[in-house]
Motif scaffolding. Sequence first.
Motif, short mmCIF file in Angstrom:
data_model
loop_
_atom_site.label_atom_id
_atom_site.label_comp_id
_atom_site.label_asym_id
_atom_site.label_seq_id
_atom_site.Cartn_x
_atom_site.Cartn_y
_atom_site.Cartn_z
N ARG A 126 44.96 69.41 43.32
CA ARG A 126 45.76 68.74 44.35
C ARG A 126 46.81 67.83 43.71
NH1 ARG A 126 46.35 64.09 46.81
NH2 ARG A 126 44.67 63.04 45.70
N LEU A 127 46.39 67.03 42.75
CA LEU A 127 47.31 66.11 42.09
C LEU A 127 48.39 66.85 41.31
CD1 LEU A 127 44.71 63.47 40.83
CD2 LEU A 127 46.37 63.20 42.70
N SER A 128 48.01 67.94 40.68
CA SER A 128 48.98 68.74 39.94
C SER A 128 50.03 69.33 40.88
CB SER A 128 48.27 69.85 39.18
OG SER A 128 49.20 70.65 38.48
N ARG A 129 49.58 69.84 42.00
CA ARG A 129 50.50 70.42 42.99
C ARG A 129 51.44 69.36 43.58
NH1 ARG A 129 46.26 74.67 45.55
NH2 ARG A 129 46.75 76.36 44.10
N MET A 155 49.51 66.40 33.68
CA MET A 155 48.12 66.57 33.24
C MET A 155 47.61 65.31 32.57
SD MET A 155 47.81 70.45 31.85
CE MET A 155 49.47 71.05 31.62
N ARG A 156 48.46 64.65 31.81
CA ARG A 156 48.06 63.41 31.14
C ARG A 156 47.71 62.33 32.16
NH1 ARG A 156 50.57 61.45 25.71
NH2 ARG A 156 49.93 63.59 25.45
N ALA A 157 48.54 62.19 33.19
CA ALA A 157 48.30 61.18 34.23
C ALA A 157 47.01 61.50 35.00
CB ALA A 157 49.49 61.08 35.17
N ILE A 158 46.81 62.78 35.29
CA ILE A 158 45.58 63.18 35.99
C ILE A 158 44.37 62.85 35.12
CG2 ILE A 158 44.25 65.16 36.85
CD1 ILE A 158 47.00 66.48 37.51
N GLY A 159 44.45 63.15 33.84
CA GLY A 159 43.35 62.86 32.92
C GLY A 159 43.02 61.38 32.88
N ARG A 160 44.05 60.57 32.77
CA ARG A 160 43.82 59.11 32.74
C ARG A 160 43.16 58.65 34.03
NH1 ARG A 160 49.58 57.42 30.18
NH2 ARG A 160 49.01 57.78 28.01
N ARG A 161 43.62 59.16 35.13
CA ARG A 161 43.06 58.77 36.43
C ARG A 161 41.60 59.19 36.56
NH1 ARG A 161 46.19 59.70 42.07
NH2 ARG A 161 44.52 59.09 43.45
N MET A 162 41.26 60.36 35.98
CA MET A 162 39.91 60.90 36.14
C MET A 162 38.99 60.61 34.96
SD MET A 162 40.90 64.45 37.99
CE MET A 162 39.57 64.50 39.17
N GLY A 163 39.51 59.97 33.93
CA GLY A 163 38.67 59.60 32.79
C GLY A 163 38.37 60.74 31.84
N VAL A 205 43.75 75.94 34.28
CA VAL A 205 43.74 77.34 33.83
C VAL A 205 42.65 78.11 34.56
CG1 VAL A 205 43.16 78.83 31.85
CG2 VAL A 205 44.79 76.96 31.56
N LYS A 206 41.50 77.47 34.71
CA LYS A 206 40.35 78.10 35.35
C LYS A 206 40.67 78.58 36.77
CE LYS A 206 35.46 77.12 36.23
NZ LYS A 206 34.43 76.09 36.12
N VAL A 207 41.49 77.82 37.48
CA VAL A 207 41.85 78.20 38.85
C VAL A 207 43.15 78.99 38.93
CG1 VAL A 207 40.58 76.28 39.89
CG2 VAL A 207 43.02 76.02 39.37
N GLY A 208 43.74 79.28 37.77
CA GLY A 208 44.95 80.08 37.74
C GLY A 208 46.24 79.33 38.00
N LEU A 209 46.19 78.02 37.98
CA LEU A 209 47.39 77.22 38.23
C LEU A 209 48.26 77.11 36.99
CD1 LEU A 209 48.58 75.75 40.66
CD2 LEU A 209 47.53 73.67 39.84
#
Length: 80
Positions: free
Chosen positions: A41-44, A49-57, A68-72
Amino acid sequence: MQELASAYGIYRATVFAHLRRREVPRRRPELNDQEQAEAVRLSREGMSMRAIGRRMGVNRKAVRAALVKVGLVDTSASAR
């Protein structure tokens, strides 16, 4: 680690040394299904990816693996 270093007035390397001695993992290696859906959702919405990673730890590579796993994200795309 940066927040802890700032809060205690010490270097990040010192924080890392304390965490390593106590066998605390630095980052979780992967996202669960719910987190994966949130990362998509955040990527869309345009978040990096870096910001998402920081947000999610997690690190950027864990986010990329989930996308990649979901084909995005194409597996032939650079991991940068």
